[in-house]
Design an enzyme around this catalytic site. Sequence first.
Site, PDB file in Angstrom:
ATOM      1  N   ILE A 485      39.312  41.507  42.638  1.00 56.79           N
ATOM      2  CA  ILE A 485      38.376  41.712  41.527  1.00 56.79           C
ATOM      3  C   ILE A 485      37.082  42.260  42.112  1.00 56.79           C
ATOM      4  O   ILE A 485      36.696  41.877  43.222  1.00 56.79           O
ATOM      5  CB  ILE A 485      38.132  40.377  40.795  1.00 56.79           C
ATOM      6  CG1 ILE A 485      39.456  39.813  40.275  1.00 56.79           C
ATOM      7  CG2 ILE A 485      37.143  40.545  39.639  1.00 56.79           C
ATOM      8  CD1 ILE A 485      39.401  38.387  39.843  1.00 56.79           C
ATOM      9  N   SER A 486      36.422  43.130  41.368  1.00 63.81           N
ATOM     10  CA  SER A 486      35.223  43.775  41.918  1.00 63.81           C
ATOM     11  C   SER A 486      34.192  42.760  42.378  1.00 63.81           C
ATOM     12  O   SER A 486      33.739  42.774  43.519  1.00 63.81           O
ATOM     13  CB  SER A 486      34.601  44.720  40.889  1.00 63.81           C
ATOM     14  OG  SER A 486      34.130  43.983  39.777  1.00 63.81           O
ATOM     15  N   ASP A 487      33.811  41.846  41.468  1.00 65.79           N
ATOM     16  CA  ASP A 487      32.719  40.954  41.862  1.00 65.79           C
ATOM     17  C   ASP A 487      33.153  39.897  42.859  1.00 65.79           C
ATOM     18  O   ASP A 487      32.345  39.439  43.675  1.00 65.79           O
ATOM     19  CB  ASP A 487      31.994  40.349  40.656  1.00 65.79           C
ATOM     20  CG  ASP A 487      32.905  39.665  39.671  1.00 65.79           C
ATOM     21  OD1 ASP A 487      34.116  39.634  39.901  1.00 65.79           O
ATOM     22  OD2 ASP A 487      32.386  39.179  38.652  1.00 65.79           O
ATOM     23  N   CYS A 488      34.424  39.514  42.828  1.00 63.68           N
ATOM     24  CA  CYS A 488      34.884  38.546  43.831  1.00 63.68           C
ATOM     25  C   CYS A 488      34.876  39.214  45.204  1.00 63.68           C
ATOM     26  O   CYS A 488      34.540  38.588  46.216  1.00 63.68           O
ATOM     27  CB  CYS A 488      36.273  38.049  43.481  1.00 63.68           C
ATOM     28  SG  CYS A 488      36.315  37.276  41.865  1.00 63.68           S
ATOM     29  N   GLU A 491      31.141  39.305  46.213  1.00 63.89           N
ATOM     30  CA  GLU A 491      30.602  38.011  46.663  1.00 63.89           C
ATOM     31  C   GLU A 491      31.243  37.599  47.994  1.00 63.89           C
ATOM     32  O   GLU A 491      30.574  37.065  48.872  1.00 63.89           O
ATOM     33  CB  GLU A 491      30.810  36.916  45.609  1.00 63.89           C
ATOM     34  CG  GLU A 491      30.156  37.185  44.245  1.00 63.89           C
ATOM     35  CD  GLU A 491      28.638  37.334  44.284  1.00 63.89           C
ATOM     36  OE1 GLU A 491      28.011  36.911  45.278  1.00 63.89           O
ATOM     37  OE2 GLU A 491      28.066  37.903  43.317  1.00 63.89           O
TER      38      GLU A 491
END
Length: 775
Positions: A485-488, A491
Site C-alpha cells: 500500500i502506498s502509505d504503508c 511509513e
Amino acid sequence: AALAYGGDYEKGLMGGFNPMVNVNSKDKVYRLSMISKFMNRTHPDSTSVPSKYSPLVTGPLLVPSLTHTASTPEECLYKGVSFYRMLQQDDGGYNGDYGGPMFLLPGLAIVWYVTKECMERQGLGKEDVMFKREFREGGISYMRNHQQRDGGWGTHIEGPSTMFGTVMCYVAVRIMGVEREDEMARRGREFIRKNGGAGYTSSWAKFYLCILGLMDWRSHNSTPCEMFLLPRWFPFHPGRMWCHARMVYLPMSWLYCKRWVYPYADSDTLIKELREELYEEKWTEVEWGKYRTTVADMDNYSPVNIIMKTAQAGLDIYENNSLFSPIRNYLRSLAYPFVEEYLHAEDSQTNYIDIGPVNKVLNTLISFALSSNTPGPAFLKHAARVGDYLWVAEDGVKMQGYNGSQCWDTSFLLQALCEGGMGELFGTTVEKGMSFLERTQILSTSVSKSTAAYHYEKPKYRERYFRHVSEGGWPFSTSAHGWPISDCTGEGLKAVLCLQKLDRIKQATSEGRIKVISTKRLENAVNVILELQNTDGGFATYENNRGFGWFEWLNPSEVFGDIMIDYSYAECTMASLTALREFHDSYPTHRGAEIKAAMNRGSKFLKSIQRPDGSWYGSWACCFCYGTWFGVEGLIAAGEDARKSREVRRACEFLMEKQCGNGGWGEDFRSCYNKSYAETNMELYGDEDGACVVNTSWALLALVKGGMGGREEVRRGVRYLVERQLPSGDWPQEGISGVFNRSCGITYTAYRNVFPIWALGRYDKWRKEEGRGEE
Ligand code: LAN
C-alpha cells in the site's frame, strides 16, 4: 491457548477495549487484570531506563505503576513508552484489536455452517476445521455485548442499528447455536420484523441469505462474471475498480452466476425455522422478485443511482428470461475458467489470507464448492488461516477488518521513538522493530522460487491479475498478506530510514543480529511509491486510480460510499511525499529529479484538496484532525516553509479553533459520514468535554510541525495528554478511531499509545531545541 496464527492470546487480551453501548461497566476490571499479566515480565531494556521515569522499577523488573501518575510531559512520555513496549510481540511487531465492523463474523459463521453441515451430512467427520467451538462461543458473547437497546445491531460497533448489521448478526447467532427463544434472538427478530423483514436488508446481507437458502437468488441483483471477459481497454472493467471492490466482486460473481445454495437447505430444520423467522409473509408465498430493489432507509447510505437501477433492471431480464440462456451460458462457460484461476491466484499470492475478510470467507466457500462440496486441499489451507482474522478481546471473539495492522502500527511507533530521541534508550524495542520491518518488506527475489510471491511478481502475471508492482513495498499487516500500500510503504520506509541512523541498529546489523536492508531494497520501495502517483499528483491506496469518477454511479452496495475506484487521498499522499523527502535527503542521487517533480505535483494536489476552512478530510480515520495532520506534514515535507506558508497557517488555525475547553481535541464519527466537521456526541463517548487522546495527538503533531509549539493551545493539549494517561502508562481506549468507505468504523487500538507517544516526543524535542524547561 494460542489464538491461532495472528497473535497470541495474552496480547489479544491487551488489545484494548471499545466503549460501546453495553459493556462499559466492565472496563476497569479488565484493565487491571490485563496489567497484572505483565507484572512478572522482565523486559531486556529495563535496566537502561532511568529509574526516574519508571517509579516502580525494582531490580530487573519494570512494572508499570498502578498508582503513580506522571506529572510532566517528559515523564508521561517515558511512562507511555515503558508501557507500550511491553506489548511488542516476539517477532518485533505490534498487534492489536482490529475489530469494529459487525458484518464480518457473520460471514465467517455462515461459511463455517454450510461447509460443516455438508461435511457432516456426507459422513466426512464433524470436526470444525475452520471455526472452533470456543471461538464460536466467544462470537456469541461478542454479539450479546454489541446488541443495541432497540434489539438491532449496527454496521459497526458504534453505529446505530441497521438492517444490514441486524440480519447478518441475527442469522449468525442462530446458526452458532443461540435458541429461537433466547432473549437476544427474540429482540433481534423483533427488530427485523418491525422493519419489514429480511427483504429490507442491504444487498450484501441478501447475498449471504441466498447462500444459506434463506432467500431466493431472484432477490439479488445480477453480479455477472462475464465482466472479466471484457477487453482491458473497456472503460468499465473490473480491473479498473478499487482492488477491494474487485476482490469482493470476483467471488460474488462466481457464487451468483452458479446460484450457489447450501445443498441441504431444504432438509435443514434450522434453515426451515429461520425461513419463518425472517419474513413477515410465509416463506412459500414470498414474491422474491420484489426484494431485489428494497432496502431500509437506515441502510441506504449511498442510494443506488438511477443509471445503475436501470442497468440492474435490464440485467434482471438477461438473468431470468429463457431467451437469453444460451448466450448467458455460453459467456459464463468462457468466464468461469478465468474467474477460478484468478481466485486461485489471489489465494496463493496471499498465502490463503486474501486481501480482506470478505473475500477471505467467500473464497473459502468457493474452494469447498470447487472440490464437490468436500474439504479439499485448498479449503484446508483456507481453514488454517481463518485464525489470522480472529481476535479474542474483552467484548468477545471478533473477526477483524484485516489480518491485523501490524506493520502500520509498528512503523508509527518506531518513527515516534526516533523523533522523540528515544531510539537508543529503548534499544531492544527498536532493534526488534527493525528486524520486523526487515522481514515484512515485500520481496520477490529473496524468497524461494517455489513461492507465489516470486512467481506472481513477474510482469506477465501482474498484468493478468491487475496487480501493481509489489517488490519493495510494505503491507499494512504482514508480508504473508503481501499486498503493498502506498502509505504503508511510505511509513515503513521512513521508519527504516530513521532507524538506520541509530548506533544501536548499526551495531546490531554489523554483529549480524538483524539483516541489512540494502540500498537496493530502499530504492525498490521508492519505485513502488513513485509508480503509484496518480495523474492528479496525489496517491491512492494499493494501485493507481484506473477508473473514472462516474464509476461511483454504479456503486451497488447501498451501505458504503466511494468504493468503486482507488482515489487520491490526503493520507496516502502525505505518507508518500514525506517518505520521498526523507529518502531523497539521504540518497540524493537515486531518481533525484523524478522525486523532486513528484513532490511538487504532490504538494499541488494537497493544496488543491485543502478545504476553505483550512482542514483536510480524513478518509481512513476520524476525521478532520487526522486529515489535517496529514495535510500539514505532507506540505512541509514537500518543501513548504511552516512559518511562511499560508496553507499551513490556515490548517493550524482550523485546529486551534476546534480545541475543546479542557485542552483536548475530539470529533464525532459523523464527520466521516457527513463529510463535515462534527463535534463529539457526548452521550456515546469521549470525556466530559468531548475530547479524546488520539485526536488530541493528531492535532498536536500538526501544530508543533506547523510551527505553533510555543502556543498556549499546544501547552494545554500536552497537559491534556498528561492528565489522561493512566497510572500504567497506557491511555484509555476511547471512541472508534478508524473508518473506511465513509460509513464503517474500525478500531485501531494502537493509536491510543502510538500517537500520544509521538506527539509528546515531538513536543519534547521542540522544547529542548528551543531551550525551554519543563513547564
Ligand atoms: C484499510 C486498512 C488500512 C488503510 C490505511 C493504510 C490506513 C489507509 O491509509 C489506506 C486504506 C487502508 C489500506 C484500508 C482500506 C480499506 C480496508 C482494507 C481497511 C480499512 C481495512 C478494512 C477495509 C476493507 C475494505 C474491509 C473489508 C470490507 C469490505 C467492504 C470489502
